[in-house]
Design a protein around this motif. Structure first.
Motif, PDB file in Angstrom:
ATOM      1  N   ALA A   1      24.106  19.086  -2.284  1.00 20.41           N
ATOM      2  CA  ALA A   1      23.529  18.695  -0.990  1.00 20.41           C
ATOM      3  C   ALA A   1      22.927  19.888  -0.243  1.00 20.41           C
ATOM      4  O   ALA A   1      22.075  19.708   0.630  1.00 20.41           O
ATOM      5  CB  ALA A   1      24.605  18.039  -0.120  1.00 20.41           C
TER       6      ALA A   1
ATOM      7  N   THR B   1      28.798  18.220   0.139  1.00 27.74           N
ATOM      8  CA  THR B   1      28.339  17.661   1.422  1.00 27.74           C
ATOM      9  C   THR B   1      28.963  18.395   2.614  1.00 27.74           C
ATOM     10  O   THR B   1      28.325  18.504   3.659  1.00 27.74           O
ATOM     11  CB  THR B   1      28.672  16.159   1.505  1.00 27.74           C
ATOM     12  OG1 THR B   1      30.000  15.973   1.027  1.00 27.74           O
ATOM     13  CG2 THR B   1      27.719  15.329   0.672  1.00 27.74           C
TER      14      THR B   1
ATOM     15  N   ILE C   1      21.939  13.967   4.908  1.00 26.99           N
ATOM     16  CA  ILE C   1      21.293  13.111   3.907  1.00 26.99           C
ATOM     17  C   ILE C   1      21.643  11.669   4.248  1.00 26.99           C
ATOM     18  O   ILE C   1      22.819  11.316   4.335  1.00 26.99           O
ATOM     19  CB  ILE C   1      21.758  13.461   2.483  1.00 26.99           C
ATOM     20  CG1 ILE C   1      21.450  14.941   2.179  1.00 26.99           C
ATOM     21  CG2 ILE C   1      21.103  12.564   1.455  1.00 26.99           C
ATOM     22  CD1 ILE C   1      22.059  15.449   0.890  1.00 26.99           C
TER      23      ILE C   1
ATOM     24  N   TYR D   1      12.868  14.052  -0.679  1.00 29.82           N
ATOM     25  CA  TYR D   1      13.579  14.851   0.311  1.00 29.82           C
ATOM     26  C   TYR D   1      13.134  14.475   1.713  1.00 29.82           C
ATOM     27  O   TYR D   1      13.956  14.259   2.612  1.00 29.82           O
ATOM     28  CB  TYR D   1      13.331  16.346   0.053  1.00 29.82           C
ATOM     29  CG  TYR D   1      14.042  17.234   1.026  1.00 29.82           C
ATOM     30  CD1 TYR D   1      15.385  17.561   0.835  1.00 29.82           C
ATOM     31  CD2 TYR D   1      13.394  17.726   2.153  1.00 29.82           C
ATOM     32  CE1 TYR D   1      16.058  18.354   1.739  1.00 29.82           C
ATOM     33  CE2 TYR D   1      14.065  18.524   3.060  1.00 29.82           C
ATOM     34  CZ  TYR D   1      15.394  18.831   2.856  1.00 29.82           C
ATOM     35  OH  TYR D   1      16.061  19.609   3.763  1.00 29.82           O
TER      36      TYR D   1
ATOM     37  N   CYS E   1      16.238  13.274   3.909  1.00 29.33           N
ATOM     38  CA  CYS E   1      17.021  14.435   4.357  1.00 29.33           C
ATOM     39  C   CYS E   1      16.423  15.073   5.605  1.00 29.33           C
ATOM     40  O   CYS E   1      15.200  15.137   5.760  1.00 29.33           O
ATOM     41  CB  CYS E   1      17.103  15.480   3.251  1.00 29.33           C
ATOM     42  SG  CYS E   1      17.628  14.810   1.671  1.00 29.33           S
TER      43      CYS E   1
END
Lengths: 627, 87
Positions: A114, A141, A151, A205, A209
């Motif tokens: 992550a 994470t 995310i 992405y 994210c």
């Protein structure tokens, strides 16, 4: 705006998942995740034709049992590296794994870090493009949250077109969701072509994210500066390695003494309870002595791997590799070779196994060929005996000769590496580029598992190959029996090994060996430390090689023609021979496995024996001439 | 990758010419072997943002992949083969 349109119609699959593979970049927590999923049920297999190890485990998913394979960490599927070729081979069904049902895996779990999603998505894009049912497992994470990276699971799933699970192998959080997700694995569309991977990764992405802060890790910067500094870095490395080897040599002696005592007790028990005869001798002198003599090194092996695993997890070793690279470069070896070479001074077997950390094949094999020249602890009894015979009056000169043996061994190893890298392993060394993993506290549990797995492999070897060799050697040295079974000297002469010694003696004559020394050399082919006890048995008629009296008797021992067995010239020649000769069968077995074939073991045996023979012959000639 | 420079654009320099703390954008690479593919896969892709964490041997750069990113140590030879546009 994302530059490419992402697919929105993933294909559902209804295939039952019986096999699955875990793929991911190095240092993303993939193996930790595998260890948590597999627990102790995992086993180690080899990818046939390669030196890479595959870890397999049968795990229980809600839909039934799955054979899970942990593939080596790779940055891409089309790179010119072993890891890359293996991952691609397994995922396309071209590379088999022993113990893994044939063909491609039914599903693949891509592990994504992550904290570095765009880079990880490059590999994910390549894997998804292969068209296998896929899931993505996001790790690290917690570290990502600390860096302000978020995310969105749903958006990530939609952008990727396959199920996404958040899991941490370290804390166990979310790991229970991984296997159920495999049952829902989907064939996603992925990037249009290899040329579009970066665009695809950026688009995925951008959809899922967000990042609040930029990563500026001042502590890591400072640690990196210190650990790779030309002076401070070398000093730190020297201090850490001294600590490591102090631990291996000193702490390991406690369990080593215990193992030795345990086998001694067992041999005594067998001798006292069983009636005299072949069975008793086979068990006491063949099985227990052979296996015990090998298992005594187990604590050193387990401790070495435990400590290296701890160091590796901290992230330090990647930094140290650069510090030492400069020193080893002239010999055609990389910085990674240092720990294996240094470990070789304890025992060549774990040292050769730890050479796996060297990514380049040529450099790895050159290191494996150099390692057995390092003076391992099994050479010590031979060095002690011969330096004492050479300099009975001066402990100072004994120490100098002893140190000289270590220097000669290391020099011969580095010389071998240069020769190999300029001939059979010729080729440009890849310039070093390493990802520096983040610094973290090591996991004792993880290091224990690694050490236990390595230790178990060694125990298995001691129980199979080494056991068989010990029994054969025992038989050769015990039969046929002389008329008087208590006459040990006569027994050594008439045994098969003694007769072979007599026949082979002319070969070793140029280095000053008589029949008895030839038997000593032959008997110690499988394990060099046997030399001292074999010589003791033949010459002194007793196998108590440790006693002071035996050493004196060996010094005074005479040949069949009445001259001394250990003249200064012979002793020097023998010392040089034992510094340089392989004289360790388990090492050859490990070399064959790690270098990828018996041809490398044969080369190692031939080269080391040849170098030792020539050097010992020259030394004998020169020393005889000087008188 | 473009090698064209204009009066306004920063001059293209070798990565080894940057000092600690400097940031730059990766412009091009000058490799004769397969190092380029490997470095790209490791995260050093064209146009990525770099921050020099340590100059010299090894040269340590932080690669900013939007956020997070990774830290890569390069031998001096490799670093000298990478051209960057300093910020």
């Amino acid at each position: 705006m994302p530059p490419v349109t992402l697919p929105t119609n993933p294909v559902s699959v209804t295939v039952a998942i019986r096999t699955a593979a875990l793929v991911g970049n190095p240092n993303v927590g993939k193996s930790t995740l595998f260890n948590t999923l597999a627990g102790l049920r995992q086993k180690t297999a080899n990818f046939p034709g390669t030196t890479q190890e595959a870890h397999l485990a049968q795990v229980q998913s809600p839909a039934g049992p799955i054979v899970l394979a942990d593939l080596p960490g790779a940055y891409g599927l089309s790179l010119n590296t072993n890891e890359s070729r293996i991952c691609k081979g397994v995922l396309t069904g071209d590379q088999s794994i022993k113990g893994f049902p044939g063909g491609k895996p039914d599903a693949v779990a891509i592990v994504v870090d992550a904290t570095n999603v765009p880079r990880n998505l490059r590999l994910a894009g390549e894997v998804i493009a292969l068209g296998l049912p896929t899931i993505v497992v996001v790790t690290m994470t917690d570290a990502a949250a600390r860096k302000g990276i978020k995310i969105d699971a749903e958006k990530f799933e939609a952008a990727l077109g396959c199920p996404v699970v958040f899991a941490s192998g370290k804390t166990g959080k979310g790991v229970a969701d991984v296997l159920p997700a495999l049952a829902r694995a989907k064939v996603a569309a992925g990037p249009l072509s290899a040329a579009h991977i970066d665009e695809w990764a950026d688009a995925v992405y951008a959809k899922a994210c967000t990042a609040e802060t930029r990563d500026h890790d001042a502590v890591t910067d400072r640690l990196d500066l210190a650990f790779t500094h030309p002076i401070l870095g070398v000093a730190t490395f020297a201090a850490i390695m001294t600590g490591l080897f102090w631990a291996i040599f000193s702490l390991a002696t406690i369990p080593m003494d215990a193992i030795e005592a345990g086998f001694g007790w067992l041999a005594g028990l067998v001798s006292n309870t069983l009636p005299a005869g072949a069975i008793r001798d086979l068990l006491a002198d063949g099985v227990i002595a052979g296996v015990g003599g090998t298992l005594v090194f187990l604590p050193q092996i387990v401790l070495l791997f435990f400590l290296i695993a701890l160091l590796e997890q901290t992230g330090y070793l990647a930094r140290a590799a650069f510090v030492i690279d400069r020193l080893l470069k002239p010999f055609g070896l990389p910085g990674h070779a240092f720990v294996p070479l240094l470990s070789g001074h304890a025992c060549a077997i774990p040292a050769i196994m730890s050479a796996r950390a060297i990514p380049d094949f040529r450099q790895r094999v050159a290191t494996i060929l150099a390692i057995p020249f390092m003076s391992c602890s099994a050479r010590i009894p031979v060095y002690v005996l011969l330096t004492q015979i050479l300099f009975p009056e001066s402990t100072m000169l004994q120490a100098v000769a002893f140190t000289g043996c270590y220097v000669l061994g290391a020099a011969a190893g580095l010389f071998t590496a240069i020769i190999a890298r300029r001939t059979i392993l010729k080729g440009k060394s890849p310039a070093m580029a390493l990802e520096l993993p983040r610094y973290q506290w090591p996991s004792l549990l993880g290091a224990t598992k690694t050490a236990a797995a390595r230790g178990w492999l060694f125990v298995r070897k001691a129980g199979t190959v080494i056991l068989a060799i010990s029994v054969i050697l025992w038989w050769l040295s015990a039969y046929p029996k002389p008329a008087d079974p208590d006459d040990a000297q006569r027994a050594a002469e008439v045994s098969f090994l003694g007769r072979i010694g007599g026949a082979v003696q002319p070969v070793f004559a140029p280095m000053g060996a008589d029949r008895q020394l030839t038997v000593g050399i032959l008997a110690s082919f499988a394990a060099r430390e046997v030399f001292v006890s074999t010589m003791a048995v033949q010459i002194a008629g007793t196998d108590d090689a440790e006693g002071e009296g035996v050493r004196e008797r060996l010094t005074e021992a005479t040949r069949d023609d009445g001259t001394k067995v250990f003249t200064p010239a012979t002793s020097w020649a023998m010392l040089v021979f034992f510094v340089l000769a392989i004289q360790c069968l388990p090492t050859l077995v490990v070399t064959a496995k790690e270098a990828g074939g018996w041809k490398w073991a044969a080369l190692q045996a031939g080269w080391m024996t040849g170098v030792a023979y020539v050097a010992a012959t020259i030394v004998y000639g020169v020393a005889s001439a000087i008188g | 990758m473009t090698t064209q420079t204009t009066a306004q654009a920063p001059a293209r320099v070798r990565l080894t010419q940057l000092t600690r703390g400097q940031t730059a954008r990766l412009d091009s690479a000058d490799f004769k072997d397969d190092s380029a593919a490997h470095l790209t896969a490791m995260g050093l892709r064209p146009s990525c943002q770099l921050r020099v964490c340590k100059a010299g041997q090894p040269c340590i750069v932080h690669v900013d992949g939007h956020a997070g990113g990774c830290r890569i140590a390069l031998s001096r030879d490799l670093a000298a083969s990478l051209y960057v546009l300093p910020h």
